[in-house]
Design an enzyme around this catalytic site. Structure first.
Site, mmCIF file in Angstrom:
data_model
loop_
_atom_site.group_PDB
_atom_site.id
_atom_site.type_symbol
_atom_site.label_atom_id
_atom_site.label_comp_id
_atom_site.label_asym_id
_atom_site.label_seq_id
_atom_site.Cartn_x
_atom_site.Cartn_y
_atom_site.Cartn_z
ATOM 1 N N ARG A 111 0.714 -1.441 -0.148
ATOM 2 C CA ARG A 111 -0.143 0.187 -0.086
ATOM 3 C C ARG A 111 1.342 1.315 -0.398
ATOM 4 O O ARG A 111 1.775 1.271 0.858
ATOM 5 C CB ARG A 111 -1.228 0.151 1.225
ATOM 6 C CG ARG A 111 -2.244 1.186 1.414
ATOM 7 C CD ARG A 111 -2.441 1.202 2.194
ATOM 8 N NE ARG A 111 -3.414 2.334 2.696
ATOM 9 C CZ ARG A 111 -2.687 3.361 3.813
ATOM 10 N NH1 ARG A 111 -1.819 3.195 4.817
ATOM 11 N NH2 ARG A 111 -3.318 4.260 3.730
ATOM 12 N N HIS A 133 -2.517 11.497 0.281
ATOM 13 C CA HIS A 133 -1.659 11.130 1.561
ATOM 14 C C HIS A 133 -1.161 12.787 2.309
ATOM 15 O O HIS A 133 -0.338 12.528 2.184
ATOM 16 C CB HIS A 133 -0.594 9.882 1.658
ATOM 17 C CG HIS A 133 -0.507 9.097 3.335
ATOM 18 N ND1 HIS A 133 -1.055 8.386 3.668
ATOM 19 C CD2 HIS A 133 -0.128 10.101 4.440
ATOM 20 C CE1 HIS A 133 -0.099 7.615 4.815
ATOM 21 N NE2 HIS A 133 -0.155 8.768 5.564
ATOM 22 N N GLU A 175 -6.518 9.178 6.046
ATOM 23 C CA GLU A 175 -7.330 9.238 8.158
ATOM 24 C C GLU A 175 -7.317 10.898 7.034
ATOM 25 O O GLU A 175 -6.178 12.152 7.291
ATOM 26 C CB GLU A 175 -5.647 9.526 8.030
ATOM 27 C CG GLU A 175 -5.827 8.206 8.857
ATOM 28 C CD GLU A 175 -4.223 7.949 9.725
ATOM 29 O OE1 GLU A 175 -3.332 9.143 10.276
ATOM 30 O OE2 GLU A 175 -3.552 7.035 10.540
ATOM 31 N N ASN A 203 -7.234 2.771 10.242
ATOM 32 C CA ASN A 203 -5.439 2.507 11.039
ATOM 33 C C ASN A 203 -5.625 3.094 12.037
ATOM 34 O O ASN A 203 -7.014 3.568 12.120
ATOM 35 C CB ASN A 203 -4.968 4.477 10.092
ATOM 36 C CG ASN A 203 -4.934 4.107 8.532
ATOM 37 O OD1 ASN A 203 -4.765 2.820 7.907
ATOM 38 N ND2 ASN A 203 -4.376 5.140 8.127
ATOM 39 N N TYR A 206 -3.958 3.163 16.171
ATOM 40 C CA TYR A 206 -2.479 2.992 16.968
ATOM 41 C C TYR A 206 -2.408 2.694 18.227
ATOM 42 O O TYR A 206 -1.063 1.810 18.994
ATOM 43 C CB TYR A 206 -1.490 4.062 16.646
ATOM 44 C CG TYR A 206 -1.280 3.725 15.423
ATOM 45 C CD1 TYR A 206 -0.190 3.523 14.341
ATOM 46 C CD2 TYR A 206 -1.469 4.369 14.057
ATOM 47 C CE1 TYR A 206 0.479 2.994 13.235
ATOM 48 C CE2 TYR A 206 -1.407 3.810 12.661
ATOM 49 C CZ TYR A 206 -0.472 3.954 12.280
ATOM 50 O OH TYR A 206 0.437 3.539 10.528
ATOM 51 N N GLU A 257 -3.130 0.015 8.659
ATOM 52 C CA GLU A 257 -2.186 0.943 8.842
ATOM 53 C C GLU A 257 -1.892 -0.108 10.579
ATOM 54 O O GLU A 257 -3.571 0.225 11.294
ATOM 55 C CB GLU A 257 -2.085 2.231 9.093
ATOM 56 C CG GLU A 257 -1.520 2.554 7.953
ATOM 57 C CD GLU A 257 -1.197 4.035 7.898
ATOM 58 O OE1 GLU A 257 -1.457 4.464 9.345
ATOM 59 O OE2 GLU A 257 -1.407 4.601 6.690
HETATM 60 C C1 GBH Z 1 -0.525 7.364 10.670
HETATM 61 O O1 GBH Z 1 -0.718 8.531 11.477
HETATM 62 C C2 GBH Z 1 -0.455 8.397 9.070
HETATM 63 O O2 GBH Z 1 -1.374 7.546 8.155
HETATM 64 C C3 GBH Z 1 1.136 7.256 8.692
HETATM 65 O O3 GBH Z 1 1.562 8.676 7.458
HETATM 66 C C4 GBH Z 1 2.282 8.083 10.213
HETATM 67 O O4 GBH Z 1 3.043 7.534 9.927
HETATM 68 C C5 GBH Z 1 1.880 7.297 11.252
HETATM 69 O O5 GBH Z 1 0.415 6.732 11.302
HETATM 70 C C6 GBH Z 1 2.443 7.098 12.032
HETATM 71 O O6 GBH Z 1 1.829 7.892 12.864
HETATM 72 O O7 GBH Z 1 -2.306 12.321 20.072
HETATM 73 O O8 GBH Z 1 -3.400 14.320 19.812
HETATM 74 O O9 GBH Z 1 -1.334 14.650 19.822
HETATM 75 C C7 GBH Z 1 -1.238 8.040 13.096
HETATM 76 C C8 GBH Z 1 -1.886 9.266 12.794
HETATM 77 C C9 GBH Z 1 -1.043 9.992 14.627
HETATM 78 C C10 GBH Z 1 -3.211 10.558 14.899
HETATM 79 C C11 GBH Z 1 -0.821 10.356 15.882
HETATM 80 C C12 GBH Z 1 -3.353 11.544 15.990
HETATM 81 C C13 GBH Z 1 -1.601 12.288 17.709
HETATM 82 C C14 GBH Z 1 -2.466 13.183 17.803
HETATM 83 N N1 GBH Z 1 -2.216 9.519 14.200
HETATM 84 N N2 GBH Z 1 -1.946 11.419 16.276
HETATM 85 S S1 GBH Z 1 -2.968 14.208 19.655
#
Ligand code: GBH
Length: 538
Positions: free
Chosen positions: A142, A188, A237, A377, A379, A447
């Site tokens: 992807r 993206h 996202e 996605n 995390y 993701e």
């Molecule tokens: C994804 O975003 C992306 O699609 C990718 O490009 C990126 O590299 C990967 O994940 C890793 O980050 O807690 O309020 O500070 C992840 C999206 C990242 C969204 C962290 C929320 C925290 C906001 N998330 N973010 S906050």
């Protein structure tokens, strides 16, 4: 130990973050025999991907169809990347700037002053990187297209940029030769700077010009690359680039609600909702083009990738249970609900009021059912509580404040290098069930991955935490599929390579391969061997 002060970990100052039921039509693409993909041999690498059998209930999985890893034989295992994070070649192929080039070159915007100018230099090293994927036994990849590599600004609108198109075309041929199926994201986060500056970008209310431009870009991509693409994702996202880019201000284009006066960020608390409305309409228009002009001949599918951290109530109180549900509606329902019902969730209508735009009847019609599958996605998970009387919640203004929640982490959850990430594998199972209760089509985890606490090649090669994250989270995907009957059909780890982690620059590392940014050498981490042995080999 009480839960960690999640909000405090992220805030540089008030309002700023430091870190960076489907309609029948939704399944239209599945009935199509994918003539050109079959002819090109793509389907040999993506068994079950576009065939109608993919919609069979998970409960119908027979024991002898199950691999040693406990997943069905046709489960899709892939890895992901994104253009600005890996490509480099900022001006190769006649590429022009995106909002991320401008943002990353703004003093103080990105950790260490890092930019994506060179990144992993995939623009020059792509043959070696496809060989790397082959070494891993990878069958699904992807990645995203850079809009400002695919097209150039002619002073009036974006027009095709042949050298850029040729690069992606060669790359797709390379994947095909290696037996790797392509899943491609159109957007993206890297909006051409010209469209932001001269055509009102995503931030201008009812911006027909950006919808027309996105439709033209999508059409070009389908026309020129579509015969080699199994799945299209319009946006990656939208939550993240909307909230981080137009409310928190720590991503491009760096807008914050407090900003007033003239200029692209002058919309204040309204801007995130203006952006979401334009983005959803742009998605729907691109999907309509694919379905009417391309799906029958190309046989691929089209969707969107939405991100969401799962929300669990902090206490047993009814107010906290409602707050957790509200958090999920604000993160995911914000996007999913319009795609299913044509309108924003009721919880958002209540809290955001007249700042939340409406969709016209024509827009609703295009939106409803505009996904052939759903990309998710994920995390981490948040423990969420209701705001107390008079409290504003996680921020003083913007999307964050509108939720009326305070989010923290659970005690003892392992901490990733990125302050916003802690490991709580069961959250993914919870989220998949939440989604499946609303959306009845195929779900793909597009993701999921770990921000490694190892920062040298040697440490990365022995990184046990990343491996623990992958084994823990994929097991929860299996439980969602096998125990709960959630129709989850695939899982894409993030990421193939360490790369430009947006506002964190190169300081955070999500790759299965460690990248030395001086030599561009790639070193497999422990999880890469695991992937090869247990995910690639059925
Ligand atoms: C994804 O975003 C992306 O699609 C990718 O490009 C990126 O590299 C990967 O994940 C890793 O980050 O807690 O309020 O500070 C992840 C999206 C990242 C969204 C962290 C929320 C925290 C906001 N998330 N973010 S906050």
């Amino acid at each position: 130990m009480p839960t960690a002060p999640y909000a405090l970990l992220h805030r540089r100052s008030a309002g700023r973050l430091t870190n960076g039921p489907a309609s029948a039509a939704a399944f239209g693409g599945l009935a199509v025999i994918s003539v050109s993909l079959v002819a090109l041999g793509v389907l040999t690498a993506s068994a079950g991907h576009t065939k109608a059998g993919a919609v069979l209930s998970a409960n119908a999985v027979e024991a002898n169809d199950t691999c040693a890893n406990g997943f069905p034989a046709d489960f899709v295992w892939g890895l992901g990347t994104a253009a600005y994070q890996i490509e480099g070649g900022w001006n190769a192929t006649n590429r022009s700037p995106s909002i991320w080039d401008v943002f990353s070159h703004t003093k103080g915007a990105v950790a260490g002053g890092d930019t994506g100018d060179v990144a992993d230099d995939v623009i020059h090293r792509w043959r070696d990187d496809i060989a790397l994927m082959s070494e891993l036994g990878l069958k699904h990849y992807r990645f995203s297209l850079s809009w400002s590599r695919m097209m150039s600004w002619d002073g009036h609108s974006m027009v095709p940029n042949e050298p850029g198109i040729a690069w992606y075309s060669d790359f797709l041929d390379g994947l095909l030769e290696a037996g790797i199926t392509a899943h491609v994201t159109l957007y993206h986060w890297d909006l051409p700077q010209a469209l932001h500056e001269h055509r009102g970008g995503w931030h201008t209310p009812d911006n027909e010009r950006i919808l027309t431009e996105f439709e033209a870009y999508a059409t070009l991509a389908f026309e020129r690359l579509g015969s080699r693409v199994a799945t299209w994702f319009t946006f990656n996202e939208p939550w993240t680039f909307t909230v981080s880019g137009y409310s928190a201000g720590n991503h491009a284009p760096g807008c914050v609600p407090a900003q007033s006066g003239r200029g692209p960020c002058a919309g204040g608390d309204v801007t995130p909702y203006v952006v979401s409305t334009n983005v959803l309409n742009a998605h729907a228009r691109a999907v309509a083009v694919y379905r009417t002009r391309f799906a029958a001949t190309l046989g691929g599918r089209i969707s969107i990738t939405l991100n969401c951290e799962f929300a669990r109530p902090l206490t047993n109180s009814a107010a906290d249970a409602a707050a957790a549900e509200r958090a999920l509606q604000f993160w995911l329902g914000w996007w999913l609900e319009p795609l299913l019902s044509g309108d924003y969730p009721a919880a958002m209508r209540r809290n955001v009021g007249e700042r939340l735009p409406s969709f016209s009847p024509e827009q609703r019609e295009l939106l409803i059912g505009s996904i052939d599958l759903l990309g998710i996605n994920h995390y981490s998970t948040h423990m969420v509580r209701d705001v107390a009387d008079g409290e504003r919640g996680d921020a003083s203004s913007g999307w964050e404040a509108d939720q009326h929640v305070v989010a923290t982490f659970g005690a003892g959850w392992p901490q990733a290098a990125s302050p916003w990430q802690r490991s709580y594998p069961a959250g993914l199972r919870g989220l998949l069930n939440w989604v499946a209760a609303r959306y009845k089509g195929d779900i793909y985890v597009t993701e999921n991955g770990w921000s490694c606490n190892s920062f040298t090649a040697a440490a990365a090669a022995a990184d046990q935490e990343q491996l623990d994250y992958y084994t823990g989270y994929t097991e929860q995907v299996r439980l969602a599929l096998v125990e709960d009957g959630v129709p989850v059909r695939g899982y894409f780890g993030w990421s193939l390579l360490d790369n430009f982690e947006w506002a964190d620059g190169y300081s955070k590392r999500f790759g299965l391969y460690y990248v030395n940014y001086t030599t561009q050498q790639r070193t497999p981490k422990k999880a890469a061997a695991w992937w090869k042995e247990t995910r690639s080999a059925c």
